[in-house]
Design a protein around this motif. Sequence first.
Motif, PDB file in Angstrom:
ATOM      1  N   ASP A 262     -23.477  24.780 -18.104  1.00 27.78           N
ATOM      2  CA  ASP A 262     -24.358  25.697 -18.241  1.00 27.78           C
ATOM      3  C   ASP A 262     -25.658  25.681 -17.285  1.00 27.78           C
ATOM      4  OD1 ASP A 262     -23.041  26.876 -20.577  1.00 27.78           O
ATOM      5  OD2 ASP A 262     -23.763  25.188 -21.825  1.00 27.78           O
ATOM      6  N   THR A 263     -25.498  24.620 -16.314  1.00 30.87           N
ATOM      7  CA  THR A 263     -26.389  24.674 -15.293  1.00 30.87           C
ATOM      8  C   THR A 263     -26.078  25.591 -14.025  1.00 30.87           C
ATOM      9  OG1 THR A 263     -26.791  22.322 -15.985  1.00 30.87           O
ATOM     10  CG2 THR A 263     -27.973  23.073 -13.858  1.00 30.87           C
ATOM     11  N   THR A 264     -27.293  26.292 -13.537  1.00 34.81           N
ATOM     12  CA  THR A 264     -26.943  26.963 -12.268  1.00 34.81           C
ATOM     13  C   THR A 264     -28.003  26.353 -11.201  1.00 34.81           C
ATOM     14  OG1 THR A 264     -26.941  28.996 -13.700  1.00 34.81           O
ATOM     15  CG2 THR A 264     -27.322  29.364 -11.292  1.00 34.81           C
ATOM     16  N   PHE A 265     -27.262  26.327  -9.972  1.00 30.69           N
ATOM     17  CA  PHE A 265     -27.802  25.717  -9.068  1.00 30.69           C
ATOM     18  C   PHE A 265     -27.990  26.606  -7.938  1.00 30.69           C
ATOM     19  CE2 PHE A 265     -25.571  22.409 -11.379  1.00 30.69           C
ATOM     20  CZ  PHE A 265     -26.369  21.348 -11.347  1.00 30.69           C
ATOM     21  N   PHE A 266     -28.884  26.456  -6.989  1.00 33.27           N
ATOM     22  CA  PHE A 266     -29.463  27.363  -5.929  1.00 33.27           C
ATOM     23  C   PHE A 266     -29.656  26.344  -4.618  1.00 33.27           C
ATOM     24  CE2 PHE A 266     -31.123  29.014  -9.842  1.00 33.27           C
ATOM     25  CZ  PHE A 266     -30.499  30.307  -9.756  1.00 33.27           C
ATOM     26  N   PRO A 267     -28.536  26.452  -3.557  1.00 28.10           N
ATOM     27  CA  PRO A 267     -28.932  25.707  -2.433  1.00 28.10           C
ATOM     28  C   PRO A 267     -29.795  26.350  -1.779  1.00 28.10           C
ATOM     29  CG  PRO A 267     -26.492  26.010  -2.835  1.00 28.10           C
ATOM     30  CD  PRO A 267     -27.131  26.843  -4.003  1.00 28.10           C
ATOM     31  N   VAL A 268     -30.638  25.830  -1.269  1.00 28.72           N
ATOM     32  CA  VAL A 268     -31.982  26.354  -0.450  1.00 28.72           C
ATOM     33  C   VAL A 268     -32.313  25.776   0.893  1.00 28.72           C
ATOM     34  CG1 VAL A 268     -33.113  26.754  -2.832  1.00 28.72           C
ATOM     35  CG2 VAL A 268     -33.639  24.509  -1.761  1.00 28.72           C
ATOM     36  N   LYS A 269     -31.931  24.671   1.276  1.00 27.58           N
ATOM     37  CA  LYS A 269     -32.091  24.133   2.354  1.00 27.58           C
ATOM     38  C   LYS A 269     -31.056  22.941   2.988  1.00 27.58           C
ATOM     39  CE  LYS A 269     -35.657  21.644   4.988  1.00 27.58           C
ATOM     40  NZ  LYS A 269     -34.967  20.789   5.362  1.00 27.58           N
ATOM     41  N   PRO A 270     -30.447  23.049   3.954  1.00 29.05           N
ATOM     42  CA  PRO A 270     -29.611  22.091   4.485  1.00 29.05           C
ATOM     43  C   PRO A 270     -30.311  20.785   4.526  1.00 29.05           C
ATOM     44  CG  PRO A 270     -29.529  23.671   5.984  1.00 29.05           C
ATOM     45  CD  PRO A 270     -30.632  24.155   4.926  1.00 29.05           C
ATOM     46  N   CYS A 271     -29.627  19.675   4.306  1.00 30.85           N
ATOM     47  CA  CYS A 271     -30.490  18.302   4.218  1.00 30.85           C
ATOM     48  C   CYS A 271     -30.380  17.682   5.505  1.00 30.85           C
ATOM     49  CB  CYS A 271     -29.528  17.231   3.334  1.00 30.85           C
ATOM     50  SG  CYS A 271     -30.368  15.655   2.855  1.00 30.85           S
ATOM     51  N   ALA A 272     -31.561  17.513   5.810  1.00 34.80           N
ATOM     52  CA  ALA A 272     -31.535  16.890   7.257  1.00 34.80           C
ATOM     53  C   ALA A 272     -31.494  15.503   7.297  1.00 34.80           C
ATOM     54  CB  ALA A 272     -32.974  17.139   7.885  1.00 34.80           C
ATOM     55  N   ARG A 273     -30.780  14.867   7.982  1.00 36.21           N
ATOM     56  CA  ARG A 273     -30.369  13.275   7.941  1.00 36.21           C
ATOM     57  C   ARG A 273     -31.133  12.573   8.827  1.00 36.21           C
ATOM     58  NH1 ARG A 273     -27.135  13.691   3.524  1.00 36.21           N
ATOM     59  NH2 ARG A 273     -28.174  11.772   3.229  1.00 36.21           N
ATOM     60  N   CYS A 274     -31.496  11.116   8.106  1.00 37.47           N
ATOM     61  CA  CYS A 274     -32.087  10.236   8.813  1.00 37.47           C
ATOM     62  C   CYS A 274     -31.545   8.935   9.119  1.00 37.47           C
ATOM     63  CB  CYS A 274     -33.554  10.022   8.118  1.00 37.47           C
ATOM     64  SG  CYS A 274     -33.005   8.992   6.255  1.00 37.47           S
ATOM     65  N   VAL A 275     -32.142   7.981   9.510  1.00 43.21           N
ATOM     66  CA  VAL A 275     -31.522   6.698  10.054  1.00 43.21           C
ATOM     67  C   VAL A 275     -30.732   5.969   8.710  1.00 43.21           C
ATOM     68  CG1 VAL A 275     -32.849   6.380  11.774  1.00 43.21           C
ATOM     69  CG2 VAL A 275     -33.537   5.402   9.706  1.00 43.21           C
ATOM     70  N   VAL A 276     -31.304   6.453   7.379  1.00 42.95           N
ATOM     71  CA  VAL A 276     -30.581   5.861   6.243  1.00 42.95           C
ATOM     72  C   VAL A 276     -29.010   5.935   6.081  1.00 42.95           C
ATOM     73  CG1 VAL A 276     -30.402   5.831   3.735  1.00 42.95           C
ATOM     74  CG2 VAL A 276     -32.724   5.977   4.700  1.00 42.95           C
ATOM     75  N   THR A 277     -28.782   7.050   6.643  1.00 39.49           N
ATOM     76  CA  THR A 277     -27.227   7.285   6.863  1.00 39.49           C
ATOM     77  C   THR A 277     -26.445   6.253   7.906  1.00 39.49           C
ATOM     78  OG1 THR A 277     -27.376   8.957   8.925  1.00 39.49           O
ATOM     79  CG2 THR A 277     -27.361   9.828   6.511  1.00 39.49           C
TER      80      THR A 277
ATOM     81  N   GLN B 256     -29.132  21.569  14.139  1.00 40.07           N
ATOM     82  CA  GLN B 256     -29.758  23.184  14.069  1.00 40.07           C
ATOM     83  C   GLN B 256     -31.236  22.798  13.885  1.00 40.07           C
ATOM     84  OE1 GLN B 256     -28.737  25.421  10.411  1.00 40.07           O
ATOM     85  NE2 GLN B 256     -29.372  27.178  11.544  1.00 40.07           N
ATOM     86  N   ASN B 257     -31.972  23.471  14.832  1.00 42.04           N
ATOM     87  CA  ASN B 257     -33.516  23.380  14.853  1.00 42.04           C
ATOM     88  C   ASN B 257     -33.752  21.962  15.060  1.00 42.04           C
ATOM     89  OD1 ASN B 257     -33.632  26.168  14.584  1.00 42.04           O
ATOM     90  ND2 ASN B 257     -33.576  25.794  12.254  1.00 42.04           N
ATOM     91  N   ASN B 258     -33.303  21.112  16.242  1.00 41.55           N
ATOM     92  CA  ASN B 258     -33.329  19.720  16.271  1.00 41.55           C
ATOM     93  C   ASN B 258     -33.403  18.839  15.132  1.00 41.55           C
ATOM     94  OD1 ASN B 258     -33.901  20.305  19.158  1.00 41.55           O
ATOM     95  ND2 ASN B 258     -36.165  20.976  18.496  1.00 41.55           N
ATOM     96  N   LYS B 259     -32.701  19.238  14.000  1.00 43.68           N
ATOM     97  CA  LYS B 259     -32.296  18.385  13.045  1.00 43.68           C
ATOM     98  C   LYS B 259     -30.859  18.247  12.645  1.00 43.68           C
ATOM     99  CE  LYS B 259     -36.702  19.350  10.669  1.00 43.68           C
ATOM    100  NZ  LYS B 259     -37.580  19.688   9.446  1.00 43.68           N
ATOM    101  N   VAL B 260     -30.167  17.036  12.339  1.00 43.69           N
ATOM    102  CA  VAL B 260     -28.929  16.949  12.040  1.00 43.69           C
ATOM    103  C   VAL B 260     -28.793  17.151  10.577  1.00 43.69           C
ATOM    104  CG1 VAL B 260     -27.104  15.120  12.023  1.00 43.69           C
ATOM    105  CG2 VAL B 260     -28.847  15.260  13.912  1.00 43.69           C
TER     106      VAL B 260
END
Length: 269
Positions: free
Chosen positions: A202-217, A240-244
């Motif tokens: 019953d929950t609707t989700f909306f992907p709104v932005k790619p997740c830009a990754r940092c050094v935690v990965t 994309q746009n200098n972000k991974v």
Amino acid sequence: MADYTLSGIYIYPIKSLGGIQVKEALVEKRGLQYDRRWMLIDEKGNFLTQRKFAHMALLQVEIAAAGLLVSHKQQKLPPLQIPFEANDEKTKLVSIWNDVCFAFEVNNEANAWFSEALGMPCKLVHMPDNAIRHVDPEYARPKDLVSFADAYPFMMIGQESLNDLNSRLSEALPMNRFRPNLVFTGGGAFDEDTWTELAIGDTTFFPVKPCARCVVTTINQETAEQSAEPLKTLATYRTQNNKVNFGQNLIHNGTGTTLKVGQLLQIID
């Protein structure tokens, strides 16, 4: 159309500490119940993160009957018990990225335990239900709220996306490097990048932005050791746009329902 199944649910009760994989979780206004509702701060009220202090990964959180239970993966410290309800007598203003909101300081015992475990002065705070922290209005609606998560209530990754990445690496990485809330199986790599609306129960989700990754990965969540991967490889084909980018940030409609591993994802748009 491919069948997609919710295969993993993860919560991170204390921001930047070890996460918990669960079979089901209640959906609340700010995201999943208990997810990033606690946070460690320095003496100035600024949040602490694995980005600067990789050894935070060595602190593992569990959900117990009366609260959280925190232990150290390497040091022989006695486990710390944290009540679900914080002491509302000590209110603090805390900073997380560009946001400032109020929180409750948990207790002196927690402050002392974490200061010893991390080898630096710090305090544990809890976000109460009446604290206000909005999601970035550029990507969300005016009333969308978020916990102490970096920016969004949910982050989702497809297992096939990780499989694609691991096929390019000399050593496969586990999903916990990317700290998602929701993982699904089915379809192809990066299908989540193409969705704008989906439902789980019953929950609707909306992907709104790619997740830009940092050094935690790049931090091994079991040992706190760091390496160049996976950012080195991801940068070759996911920039994309200098972000991974890896994974999708989500906002949602619907609270009070429970997500369960094994539920199907319905792709609406």
